[in-house]
Write a protein that holds these residues in place. Sequence first.
Motif: not given
Length: 984
Positions: A614-617, A637-653
Motif C-alpha cells: 500500500n505504498n505510493h512509489i 497493493g502498491n501504486r507505482v506510477y510516473c517513474n522515469k524508468g520502469c515501474g517494477v524491475w525484477v532481476m535473475s535469481s
Amino acid sequence: MEVGSLPVELWRVILAYLPLPDLGRCCQVCLAWRELILSLDNTRWRQLCLGCPECRHPNWPSQPHEEPPSWREALKQHALCTRTWTQNVPELQSSACLLFFRRRKDRRVWHVGPGCEFETLRGALGAVGPYDRVVLHPGVYEEQAEVALKVPVELVGLGQLGEVALLVCMEQQCPTARLCNLVFMPPWFSTVVYKASWGHVQLDNCNFEGAQLQIRGPGTCQARFCSFSQGSSAHLLGVVLSLLDSCDFSGSDTASVTIEGPPVSERNWACKHLAALARTFPPCGVSGNNSPPRGPQAGSTGGHQTPGANVKKEHVSIEDWQRRTGVDAMCQGTVIEDGWSDGDRSEGEEESRDARGTNNGKKTVTLDYKISYDHHGLSHLLKPQPDGSLPLASSPDPPSATPVPLTFQQELDRDPEAQMLEASTLGCILRRCLFREGKGGVHLSNYGQARLEGNVFRGLNYAVRCIQNSTVVMLRNEVCECRASGVFLRLSAQGLIAENNIHSNGEAGLDIRKGANPIIVCNKIHSGLRSGVVVLGNGKGSIRSNQIYNNKEAGVYILFSGNPVVSGNHIYQGQAAGIAINENGRGMITENVIKENQWGGVDIRRGGDPVLRNNHICYGYSDGVVVGERGRGLIEGNRVYCNKGCGVWVMSSSLPQLLGNYITHNYMYGLAVFCRKDPDGGEAREGNWPGQEGVGGEAGSAERRDAEGEGREGQENLNEEGELFAWESDLDSEDERHSARRSISVALVESNCMSFNGAVGLYVKSSEPLNVFANLVNSNRGTGVAVLQSSQLTRLVTNCVLGNGRGGVTVEKDCRVEVRGNGVYKNSGHGVSFCGSGQIVENDVVGNRGYGVQVSGSADIKVLRNRVQPAQGCGVAVLGPVKGVVHDNLLFQGHPENKEALLHMDAGNESCVLRNNSVLRHNNSCTSAPPWVLENPPPRPLASSPSGLSSSQYPSRVGISMTTRISATVESGCHSGSMFCSIL
C-alpha cells in the motif's frame, strides 16, 4: 490612583524604576494595574531577567539571540527553579519543625576571601548552620583533600562568572545544597569535583572546566545555565530523576552526559518537586531549517513538486508530467533489446495497415460486427466509479493525491506505548542544552533512562548512543553535523524519537541494530551524507510519519536481518534509493509515499525479503521498485506510477510476489523481468540495457553501475568502532509474518494492473520460470506482454491484455511460454505473436488490429480451443516451418470487407496439423445486431465475483487472501498434471 489619570507611556517610565517585589505588589492592586504591569514585558521585565546574576538569557545556549515568548514568564520560571533546593521539609516533631523554619528564616550569610570572616572554604563549611549562605569573594580556592558538605548550604560566587574558581572535590552528605556562579576545576588528586549519592544538589550558572559531576541514585541534581567545557562531563548512575536545563557541553573526550543503570527504587525528597517542575515547563523546540524543500533539487531535471508536512492534493496529467520532466516523446521506437524494437511492426501488421490505407476513398473500417467482450472477468477494474470518476486502471491521468502524514498527536492517539513514553519523566531530563564540538553527546547504558527535549547536538562524533536495554525519549531536538551516526541504538534499546530535526550527519541519521526497538515518528531526517535511517543486525523499530529526504544514500536502509515497521513516511528527493532492503533484510513497509528519488523507489536484493504494501512509489528518476539478484518479498497493493524508468524491475535469481499493484504511467516498462545478474565488477548492476541513453544517457548508466556500491560500502562503514560483524549469532528465527505468506518456488505476478506505461506493459527476458496470473495489462504505449527470452516456462494465465499501442502478447524464438485462459482485446498489433515453443490454449483474442494469432518461425506450438476475431486480417496465421497442432479453435470474421483467410498456413508446411477448427463468416443478407457472443464460457479471463485489486481486501497480517477466483480449464495431460486448475 487610577491608571487612566496618566498616559500609559508615562506610567511605564515610572514603573521602570520599581524593583521586583514592588512590581508584584502593583499586580495585586486591581485588574487594570495588573494589565499595565504585564505590558512591561519587553522593557522592565526584560531588564530584570537579564540583570539577574544567577541566570543567563532564557534561550541560552542554543538560541541566545532569539527573544523568549515572555520575559516575565522566563523570570518566573527561573524563580521557581532556583527555590527547588529549599523545598526540603522533613517530617519532624512540631517543636523541631518550628526550630527548622526559624533557622531557615534567620539563616546567616558568611563571607569567604582575603580579609573576610574565613579565608578558606573548608573553614567556612565547618562553621555554617543549615541553609546558611556562603559568599565567595573573587579568587581561586583550592583544597588538598576532599571537602564534605554535612549541612544544607548555599555557595554563591560574588561578581561576574569566572571570578570565583574552586579547585576542590566535594562530597555532599546532606539532604540539599545549592551552588551558584562558580567555576569548578579538578584538583590534583581527582577529576570528580562534585558527587552526591543521596541528597539533592542545585547548580545555577556554574562552569565546569575539565571536571566531572557525579550523581548516584537516589541522589538528584538540577543544573541550569551551566557550562561543561574542556572535557567536562556529567555522570548519572541509577538516578531516579535529575534535570539539566539550558546547559552548554563542549569539547568532551567521551560522552558529555553518561546515564547508566536503572533508576533505583529509593526516592529522595526532591523527586516529587523535580517531577512537578518538569511538568510546568512549556513545550520547547529548536529553530532551524525544519521545512522540507518545496521544489526539485538543484541540478535535477524537474519533477513533481514536493509538498510539506501537510500534503496537498493536486491534479497531474501524464502530459504535464512528461513536459515537466523533459519527456517529449514516449515510446517512439524505444529500443528494448538488440534486434528487437518496440517501435517495429511485423509483416502481417503492416499488411493490415496498408490494406486499410488503400480504403481512404471508401468508408472507414470499423468493427460494426465485433464481438462484445466488455463483461470479462476483470472488467470491473475499468468501469467508472459511482461518483463518475475513472478508476486507476482506465484513467489517462496518474493519481492526483498522496496520503497526508499523521501529526504527532494523531500518532500518540493511536499508539498507547508512545503515549506512555511521551508522558514519562523518569531518569535524566535534558532540556534546551547545547552539545557541540566533542566526541559524544548523551550515552545511555544498562537500563538507563533519559528524556531529551529541545536540545541541539552539533559537530559531535555522535549525538545520542542508547544501548543495553536503555530507554530514551527524544522530542524536538536538532541533531546535525555529527561525524558518525546522529542517534545510535543497539542491544535492545528502546524509546520514543519524535519531532526531531536530524540532518547533515556523516553517517546515518539514525542507526538501529542488535535488537533495538524504538518508536520513531514525525521527524525530519534529511541532508545526510549517507542514509537517513539504517536498521541492521536484527534491529527492529517502528518508523512512522517521518519526512526523510535529500539523503545521499537510501532514505531507509535495511540489511543483516533488520526487521522494522516503516509506515506512513514521506521519503523523497534522495540521491539513491528511497528504501533499500539488502543482505537478508526484512521489514513491514506500508503506506509510505516514496517519490523523486534518483535510484529505485524501493530496492530489494541479496536476500532482502520485506512486505511492501500500500505504498505510493512515484515520480522517481529511475525505476519504481527494483528486485535485484536473490531479492524476495511480498509486493502488494502498491501504486507505482510516473517513474522515469520502469515501474517494477525484477532481476535473475529473485523470487518476489507481486500482488494487486497498480503499475501505471511509468516512462518505460510497467514490469520488466530481466535476465542479467548483479556482476561483481563495474558492469550494470540494475540491468542497464541498450537504448537507456534515451532515459538518462551516461548519467543513467552510472547510477545503475553504482547501485550496489551502497551496500558494499555500508558493510565497511557500518562496522562502528571496529567491532566485527557477527550477525549470524544474533539472528532470530523466521518471523511469524512468513508463516502467513504463500510459499512459492517461482516468481509470481498476480492480480496487478499495468496501464498507461510508456513502453511494454510486461517485459520478460529471463532464464528462470515465471507465473503471470490474473493481471490487467492495458493502454500501454508498447506491446502488452513481450517475452524475449524464457528458457524455462513462463505461464501467462487468465490475464486481460487490452488496448495496448502495439501487439497484445509477443513471444520471441527459443522461449517456452504457456498462454492460457487470457483475454486479448483491441490491441493495435497482433493479438498473439508467437515464435517460441509452448501452448496457446483457451484464450479469447478479439478486436486486435493485426492478426488474431500469428505463429511463425520454427515454433513447436499447440494452438487449442481459442476464440479469435481479428479486426482486419487473419484469425490464425501459421507462417514458416512451424511444428505442432492447431485444432478446435473458433474463428469469427471481423468486418465483412475483410477478405483474408481467417485460418492461414504457408504452403509446404507438413509439420503442423490443422484439425477441427471452425470458421464463422457474416451472412451478407443480415443487417441485424451482431450475431455472435462469447458464451459458455463468457469472455475471458473468467471470474466468479467482480472484486477489485484493492489491497484492503487482503487481511492486514496475511500475506495473500484473494477474493477473486479466476479459473481456467486445463487440457488433460498438460504438463503432467502440474498446471493449476484454480488460481486463488
